[in-house]
Design a protein around this motif. Structure first.
Motif, PDB file in Angstrom:
ATOM      1  N   GLY A  31       0.815  -1.201   0.000  1.00  0.00           N
ATOM      2  CA  GLY A  31       0.000   0.000   0.000  1.00  0.00           C
ATOM      3  C   GLY A  31       0.854   1.257   0.000  1.00  0.00           C
ATOM      4  O   GLY A  31       1.682   1.449  -0.885  1.00  0.00           O
ATOM      5  N   ARG A  32       0.686   2.090   1.019  1.00  0.00           N
ATOM      6  CA  ARG A  32       1.457   3.335   1.096  1.00  0.00           C
ATOM      7  C   ARG A  32       2.865   3.136   1.667  1.00  0.00           C
ATOM      8  O   ARG A  32       3.640   4.096   1.763  1.00  0.00           O
ATOM      9  CB  ARG A  32       0.704   4.359   1.950  1.00  0.00           C
ATOM     10  N   TYR A  33       3.176   1.903   2.050  1.00  0.00           N
ATOM     11  CA  TYR A  33       4.482   1.609   2.637  1.00  0.00           C
ATOM     12  C   TYR A  33       5.376   0.926   1.611  1.00  0.00           C
ATOM     13  O   TYR A  33       4.945   0.015   0.909  1.00  0.00           O
ATOM     14  CB  TYR A  33       4.347   0.695   3.854  1.00  0.00           C
ATOM     15  N   SER A  34       6.612   1.367   1.549  1.00  0.00           N
ATOM     16  CA  SER A  34       7.595   0.674   0.735  1.00  0.00           C
ATOM     17  C   SER A  34       8.899   0.622   1.513  1.00  0.00           C
ATOM     18  O   SER A  34       9.175   1.472   2.364  1.00  0.00           O
ATOM     19  CB  SER A  34       7.788   1.360  -0.622  1.00  0.00           C
ATOM     20  N   LEU A  35       9.665  -0.399   1.240  1.00  0.00           N
ATOM     21  CA  LEU A  35      10.936  -0.586   1.931  1.00  0.00           C
ATOM     22  C   LEU A  35      12.048  -0.397   0.929  1.00  0.00           C
ATOM     23  O   LEU A  35      12.126  -1.136  -0.061  1.00  0.00           O
ATOM     24  CB  LEU A  35      10.976  -1.991   2.567  1.00  0.00           C
ATOM     25  N   ASN A  36      12.899   0.570   1.163  1.00  0.00           N
ATOM     26  CA  ASN A  36      14.039   0.842   0.291  1.00  0.00           C
ATOM     27  C   ASN A  36      15.214   0.002   0.792  1.00  0.00           C
ATOM     28  O   ASN A  36      15.936   0.392   1.716  1.00  0.00           O
ATOM     29  CB  ASN A  36      14.377   2.330   0.330  1.00  0.00           C
ATOM     30  N   PHE A  37      15.388  -1.166   0.182  1.00  0.00           N
ATOM     31  CA  PHE A  37      16.366  -2.157   0.628  1.00  0.00           C
ATOM     32  C   PHE A  37      17.648  -1.997  -0.164  1.00  0.00           C
ATOM     33  O   PHE A  37      17.684  -2.216  -1.379  1.00  0.00           O
ATOM     34  CB  PHE A  37      15.788  -3.563   0.421  1.00  0.00           C
ATOM     35  N   GLN A  38      18.724  -1.591   0.528  1.00  0.00           N
ATOM     36  CA  GLN A  38      20.031  -1.471  -0.103  1.00  0.00           C
ATOM     37  C   GLN A  38      20.965  -2.430   0.631  1.00  0.00           C
ATOM     38  O   GLN A  38      21.555  -2.083   1.669  1.00  0.00           O
ATOM     39  CB  GLN A  38      20.517  -0.023  -0.038  1.00  0.00           C
ATOM     40  N   LYS A  39      21.094  -3.617   0.069  1.00  0.00           N
ATOM     41  CA  LYS A  39      21.779  -4.719   0.743  1.00  0.00           C
ATOM     42  C   LYS A  39      23.242  -4.404   0.999  1.00  0.00           C
ATOM     43  O   LYS A  39      23.781  -4.685   2.073  1.00  0.00           O
ATOM     44  CB  LYS A  39      21.631  -5.988  -0.091  1.00  0.00           C
ATOM     45  N   ALA A  40      23.927  -3.822   0.022  1.00  0.00           N
ATOM     46  CA  ALA A  40      25.357  -3.550   0.175  1.00  0.00           C
ATOM     47  C   ALA A  40      25.600  -2.542   1.291  1.00  0.00           C
ATOM     48  O   ALA A  40      26.609  -2.602   1.992  1.00  0.00           O
ATOM     49  CB  ALA A  40      25.935  -3.048  -1.141  1.00  0.00           C
ATOM     50  N   ARG A  41      24.680  -1.626   1.453  1.00  0.00           N
ATOM     51  CA  ARG A  41      24.808  -0.611   2.497  1.00  0.00           C
ATOM     52  C   ARG A  41      24.191  -1.078   3.803  1.00  0.00           C
ATOM     53  O   ARG A  41      24.232  -0.368   4.802  1.00  0.00           O
ATOM     54  CB  ARG A  41      24.125   0.682   2.064  1.00  0.00           C
ATOM     55  N   LYS A  42      23.548  -2.232   3.781  1.00  0.00           N
ATOM     56  CA  LYS A  42      22.844  -2.762   4.958  1.00  0.00           C
ATOM     57  C   LYS A  42      21.854  -1.739   5.502  1.00  0.00           C
ATOM     58  O   LYS A  42      21.849  -1.403   6.698  1.00  0.00           O
ATOM     59  CB  LYS A  42      23.841  -3.210   6.041  1.00  0.00           C
ATOM     60  N   VAL A  46       9.599   3.927   3.620  1.00  0.00           N
ATOM     61  CA  VAL A  46       9.037   5.115   2.981  1.00  0.00           C
ATOM     62  C   VAL A  46       7.516   5.064   3.133  1.00  0.00           C
ATOM     63  O   VAL A  46       6.884   4.071   2.743  1.00  0.00           O
ATOM     64  CB  VAL A  46       9.425   5.209   1.498  1.00  0.00           C
ATOM     65  N   ILE A  47       6.968   6.100   3.708  1.00  0.00           N
ATOM     66  CA  ILE A  47       5.512   6.222   3.816  1.00  0.00           C
ATOM     67  C   ILE A  47       5.087   7.336   2.870  1.00  0.00           C
ATOM     68  O   ILE A  47       5.544   8.486   2.990  1.00  0.00           O
ATOM     69  CB  ILE A  47       5.060   6.563   5.252  1.00  0.00           C
ATOM     70  N   SER A  48       4.249   6.999   1.918  1.00  0.00           N
ATOM     71  CA  SER A  48       3.793   8.017   0.968  1.00  0.00           C
ATOM     72  C   SER A  48       2.472   8.603   1.452  1.00  0.00           C
ATOM     73  O   SER A  48       1.729   7.962   2.201  1.00  0.00           O
ATOM     74  CB  SER A  48       3.623   7.409  -0.412  1.00  0.00           C
ATOM     75  N   ALA A  49       2.203   9.833   1.044  1.00  0.00           N
ATOM     76  CA  ALA A  49       0.928  10.488   1.353  1.00  0.00           C
ATOM     77  C   ALA A  49       0.544  10.321   2.823  1.00  0.00           C
ATOM     78  O   ALA A  49      -0.479   9.705   3.156  1.00  0.00           O
ATOM     79  CB  ALA A  49      -0.174   9.938   0.454  1.00  0.00           C
ATOM     80  N   SER A  50       1.365  10.865   3.702  1.00  0.00           N
ATOM     81  CA  SER A  50       1.167  10.688   5.149  1.00  0.00           C
ATOM     82  C   SER A  50      -0.227  11.127   5.581  1.00  0.00           C
ATOM     83  O   SER A  50      -0.789  12.105   5.074  1.00  0.00           O
ATOM     84  CB  SER A  50       2.207  11.506   5.914  1.00  0.00           C
ATOM     85  N   GLN A  51      -0.745  10.391   6.559  1.00  0.00           N
ATOM     86  CA  GLN A  51      -2.047  10.685   7.141  1.00  0.00           C
ATOM     87  C   GLN A  51      -1.885  10.926   8.639  1.00  0.00           C
ATOM     88  O   GLN A  51      -0.924  10.461   9.244  1.00  0.00           O
ATOM     89  CB  GLN A  51      -3.006   9.521   6.903  1.00  0.00           C
ATOM     90  N   LEU A  52      -2.832  11.626   9.220  1.00  0.00           N
ATOM     91  CA  LEU A  52      -2.743  11.909  10.655  1.00  0.00           C
ATOM     92  C   LEU A  52      -2.645  10.621  11.461  1.00  0.00           C
ATOM     93  O   LEU A  52      -1.953  10.561  12.486  1.00  0.00           O
ATOM     94  CB  LEU A  52      -3.955  12.736  11.099  1.00  0.00           C
ATOM     95  N   GLY A  53      -3.297   9.580  10.991  1.00  0.00           N
ATOM     96  CA  GLY A  53      -3.264   8.305  11.690  1.00  0.00           C
ATOM     97  C   GLY A  53      -1.924   7.591  11.612  1.00  0.00           C
ATOM     98  O   GLY A  53      -1.728   6.572  12.280  1.00  0.00           O
ATOM     99  N   ASP A  54      -1.003   8.129  10.848  1.00  0.00           N
ATOM    100  CA  ASP A  54       0.340   7.542  10.775  1.00  0.00           C
ATOM    101  C   ASP A  54       1.205   7.970  11.953  1.00  0.00           C
ATOM    102  O   ASP A  54       2.297   7.431  12.147  1.00  0.00           O
ATOM    103  CB  ASP A  54       1.044   7.957   9.464  1.00  0.00           C
TER     104      ASP A  54
END
Lengths: 118, 114
Positions: A62-73, A78-86
């Protein structure tokens, strides 16, 4: 050494904007899993997203994504379109080793408190 | 969808008393974990059970014991309670699918020791 490092004790974001919560991890195990959990002020621990160490693509939910950079560990949320309930505490967590047999305990970071501003 | 159930949600005890926390995992989940979260801290792993056998152990005091029953529910028994035991206690469950092992947490039991 800390296995999970979250360097942002607190973050503010404007409603409807995107926000990135940082997480770096430390492990020598080739097999591991990374998780993000949300803990609102009511106390429950809500699962958001999972990334396996062998996954080729970044996880999205959904609005959550994980920016996975394995070499950098790093495994930033990332939360897109933040809502007050976040508005909540967000924990990055890691499971090391193979995911079987009940040895999948999770180690948490200290958390980042996110506040969404109207 | 069914979630992890924990009871009681709140518990107030005196020092040196005993407490029993119960956890009912998501149906078909075969692994249960217990975590302790002190005020303003991250959750710390206590103990886990896989298929009703203790599988892993963390920083669980000797005053605490736990078990998983034939119906997969688990109980955390805490004796000789101390002020420092005041915390939020989470139970989490997962299913060993071999692909992902996401732990789903219950709402927690908030223990206050006076």
């Amino acid at each position: 050494a800390q296995k999970i490092t979250q360097t942002q004790p607190g973050m503010f974001v404007q409603e409807k904007e995107a926000v990135t919560l940082d997480c770096t991890y430390d492990t020598s195990d080739p097999s591991y899993g990374l998780f993000w959990y949300k803990q609102p002020s009511s106390g429950e621990m809500i699962f958001l997203i999972y990334q396996g160490s062998y996954d080729q693509q970044n996880a999205t939910e959904g609005r959550y994504s994980l920016n996975f950079q394995k070499a950098r560990k790093s495994a930033n949320l990332v939360i897109s379109a933040s809502q007050l309930g976040d508005s909540a505490m967000y924990f990055c967590a890691m499971r090391e080793g193979e995911n079987s047999g009940g040895y999948q305990k999770v180690t948490f970071g200290i958390g980042t408190k996110l506040q969404v501003i109207p | 969808a069914a979630g992890v159930i924990q009871s009681p949600r709140h518990l107030i005890k005196e020092k040196r008393e005993t407490a029993t926390l119960k956890c009912y995992p998501i149906p078909r989940h075969d692994t249960v974990y217990w975590y302790q979260q002190g005020p303003g801290q991250d959750p710390q792993f206590l103990i886990s059970f896989y298929e009703k056998m203790q599988s892993d152990k963390g920083s669980i005091p000797d005053r605490f014991s736990a078990q998983q029953f034939s119906d997969y529910h688990s109980e955390l028994n805490m004796s000789s309670l101390e002020l420092g035991d005041s915390a939020l206690y989470f139970c989490a469950s997962s299913y060993d699918s071999g692909f992902t092992d996401t732990q789903y947490f219950g709402p927690g039991t908030r223990l206050t020791v006076l």
